[in-house]
Design a protein around this motif. Structure first.
Motif, PDB file in Angstrom:
ATOM      1  N   THR A  77       0.680  -1.163   0.137  1.00 29.95           N
ATOM      2  CA  THR A  77       0.012   0.098   0.070  1.00 29.95           C
ATOM      3  C   THR A  77       0.972   1.303  -0.291  1.00 29.95           C
ATOM      4  O   THR A  77       0.828   2.133  -0.821  1.00 29.95           O
ATOM      5  N   LEU A  78       2.024   1.598   0.368  1.00 27.78           N
ATOM      6  CA  LEU A  78       3.381   1.930   0.790  1.00 27.78           C
ATOM      7  C   LEU A  78       3.363   2.610  -0.443  1.00 27.78           C
ATOM      8  O   LEU A  78       3.354   3.668  -0.824  1.00 27.78           O
ATOM      9  N   VAL A  79       3.855   0.958  -1.195  1.00 27.59           N
ATOM     10  CA  VAL A  79       4.786   1.464  -2.251  1.00 27.59           C
ATOM     11  C   VAL A  79       3.037   2.122  -3.586  1.00 27.59           C
ATOM     12  O   VAL A  79       3.924   3.157  -4.240  1.00 27.59           O
ATOM     13  N   GLY A 128       0.819   6.461  -7.338  1.00 32.86           N
ATOM     14  CA  GLY A 128      -0.558   7.080  -7.270  1.00 32.86           C
ATOM     15  C   GLY A 128       0.236   8.046  -7.170  1.00 32.86           C
ATOM     16  O   GLY A 128      -0.820   9.270  -7.503  1.00 32.86           O
ATOM     17  N   GLY A 129       0.964   8.517  -5.814  1.00 36.29           N
ATOM     18  CA  GLY A 129       1.325  10.186  -5.887  1.00 36.29           C
ATOM     19  C   GLY A 129       2.110  11.007  -7.097  1.00 36.29           C
ATOM     20  O   GLY A 129       1.656  12.152  -7.196  1.00 36.29           O
ATOM     21  N   LEU A 130       2.726   9.801  -7.926  1.00 39.07           N
ATOM     22  CA  LEU A 130       3.153  10.518  -9.188  1.00 39.07           C
ATOM     23  C   LEU A 130       2.610  10.651 -10.229  1.00 39.07           C
ATOM     24  O   LEU A 130       2.590  11.211 -10.867  1.00 39.07           O
ATOM     25  N   GLY A 131       1.841   9.944  -9.927  1.00 39.60           N
ATOM     26  CA  GLY A 131       0.509   9.600 -11.044  1.00 39.60           C
ATOM     27  C   GLY A 131      -0.057  10.767 -11.243  1.00 39.60           C
ATOM     28  O   GLY A 131      -0.157  11.437 -12.389  1.00 39.60           O
ATOM     29  N   GLY A 132      -1.059  11.527 -10.379  1.00 35.74           N
ATOM     30  CA  GLY A 132      -0.893  12.863  -9.778  1.00 35.74           C
ATOM     31  C   GLY A 132      -0.644  13.788 -10.364  1.00 35.74           C
ATOM     32  O   GLY A 132      -1.228  14.883 -10.822  1.00 35.74           O
ATOM     33  N   VAL A 133       0.853  13.966 -10.416  1.00 38.43           N
ATOM     34  CA  VAL A 133       1.573  14.408  -9.764  1.00 38.43           C
ATOM     35  C   VAL A 133       2.069  14.891 -11.960  1.00 38.43           C
ATOM     36  O   VAL A 133       1.923  16.571 -12.584  1.00 38.43           O
ATOM     37  N   LEU A 134       1.737  13.564 -12.269  1.00 42.37           N
ATOM     38  CA  LEU A 134       1.710  13.570 -14.127  1.00 42.37           C
ATOM     39  C   LEU A 134       0.388  13.657 -14.963  1.00 42.37           C
ATOM     40  O   LEU A 134       0.514  13.229 -15.513  1.00 42.37           O
ATOM     41  N   PHE A 135      -0.834  14.012 -13.970  1.00 44.01           N
ATOM     42  CA  PHE A 135      -2.137  14.020 -14.559  1.00 44.01           C
ATOM     43  C   PHE A 135      -2.294  14.185 -15.350  1.00 44.01           C
ATOM     44  O   PHE A 135      -3.716  14.837 -16.211  1.00 44.01           O
ATOM     45  N   ALA A 152      -2.299   2.060 -10.631  1.00 47.15           N
ATOM     46  CA  ALA A 152      -2.602   2.944  -9.373  1.00 47.15           C
ATOM     47  C   ALA A 152      -1.804   4.469 -10.008  1.00 47.15           C
ATOM     48  O   ALA A 152      -2.206   5.304  -9.914  1.00 47.15           O
ATOM     49  N   THR A 153      -0.819   4.274 -10.859  1.00 47.33           N
ATOM     50  CA  THR A 153      -0.274   5.804 -11.362  1.00 47.33           C
ATOM     51  C   THR A 153      -1.360   6.101 -12.669  1.00 47.33           C
ATOM     52  O   THR A 153      -1.569   7.465 -12.653  1.00 47.33           O
ATOM     53  N   VAL A 154      -1.565   5.536 -13.603  1.00 49.84           N
ATOM     54  CA  VAL A 154      -3.286   5.799 -14.262  1.00 49.84           C
ATOM     55  C   VAL A 154      -4.156   6.669 -13.606  1.00 49.84           C
ATOM     56  O   VAL A 154      -4.069   7.579 -13.935  1.00 49.84           O
ATOM     57  N   GLN A 155      -4.703   6.263 -12.647  1.00 49.69           N
ATOM     58  CA  GLN A 155      -5.962   6.308 -11.624  1.00 49.69           C
ATOM     59  C   GLN A 155      -5.311   7.851 -11.084  1.00 49.69           C
ATOM     60  O   GLN A 155      -6.011   8.912 -11.226  1.00 49.69           O
ATOM     61  N   GLY A 156      -3.818   8.191 -11.095  1.00 50.34           N
ATOM     62  CA  GLY A 156      -3.647  10.122 -10.793  1.00 50.34           C
ATOM     63  C   GLY A 156      -3.765  10.562  -9.326  1.00 50.34           C
ATOM     64  O   GLY A 156      -4.379  10.858  -9.141  1.00 50.34           O
TER      65      GLY A 156
END
Length: 272
Positions: free
Chosen positions: A101-103, A108-115, A186-190
């Motif tokens: 979950t932490l990973v 997910g946070g990185l995906g939010g930056v690149l959303f 998770a990354t794509v979900q942003g």
């Protein structure tokens, strides 16, 4: 987005379903499934012979009677064994769930930056997931290999969550393709919260069978042996699943899939 919106978001709920399936495929994989009985004994501190004696079964799961009907004072009762099995397995699952979950939270946070570049991000992730799928099928060597935990905490309930965390870190090379696909989603979900939600879904698919095995233990050994005999099919199904998800992301079919699911199941109120 509030908690209710997080859980009922269209793309997220589809990704969560894929994550649960990915977790189940990881559990049934040839480098995890054979080790489950040993982990159950380790996290509960109950050896197989003691477990059979407490539950009144032989190693095949058939009931046996005690000699002369005399109970052994030092032998744990059936209720104690069941409680220990449930507690140990759930603590173990909680340990690796925290790691994953932490990973995923970070991804997910990185995906939010690149959303803002979601289309490009989605295509890149799709290509990576296809690579993971090919690796899971053995087409690309080195993407799925067995690993071994080099250090183990004390056996029993006290060490169960720590062993789960060690499992989460040490077995990443083994579950890498399926976990990598979940991290990609998770990354794509942003969003960090969305990433954590998908990781929890993955841990449900990986952890619930572990708990069920712990509670059934000897009775499920035969069923697990049958799965091991057909492990090649598990790998094929898992690889095809990953490739299908990757193709959907790479070529823009993912959103079409979500819209189709919304229309079929009548969930037009979900936010996209």
């Amino acid at each position: 987005m509030n908690a209710a919106g997080l859980v009922t978001d269209g793309p997220l709920i589809v990704a969560a379903g894929v994550s649960v399936l990915a977790g189940l495929v990881s559990f049934l994989s040839p480098c995890v499934l054979p080790l489950v009985p040993g982990y159950v004994s380790y996290v509960t501190g109950i050896a197989g012979a003691d477990l059979d004696a407490a539950l009144g079964t032989d190693p095949s799961g058939r009931p046996v009677s005690s000699a002369g009907g005399v109970a052994v004072a030092t032998r744990p009762s059936r209720v104690q064994v069941r409680g220990r099995l449930l507690a140990g397995s759930m603590l173990f699952v909680a340990g690796f769930s925290a790691v994953f979950t932490l990973v995923a939270f970070a991804f997910g946070g990185l995906g939010g930056v690149l959303f803002e570049n979601q289309v490009t991000l989605q295509r890149v992730v799709g290509a990576l997931v296809i690579v993971f799928g090919l690796g899971y099928l053995g087409v690309l060597p080195g993407l799925q290999r067995e690993a071994r935990v080099r250090w183990l905490p004390v056996s029993g309930l006290a060490g169960a969550p720590l062993l789960g965390a060690v499992f989460g870190l040490g077995w990443i090379p083994c579950v890498g393709p399926t976990l990598g696909a979940v991290l990609g989603l998770a990354t794509v979900q942003g969003g960090a919260g969305r990433g954590a939600f998908l990781a929890l879904a993955y841990c449900v698919g990986l952890g619930v069978p572990f708990v069920l095995f712990a509670l059934g233990f000897r009775r499920l050994l035969g069923a697990f042996a049958a799965v091991r005999r057909h492990s090649a099919w598990v790998v094929r199904i898992g690889g095809v699943l990953l490739i299908a998800v990757g193709v959907a992301l790479l070529f823009g079919f993912w959103d079409d899939l979500v819209i189709w699911i919304r229309s079929v199941f009548g969930v037009d109120g979900w936010a996209i």
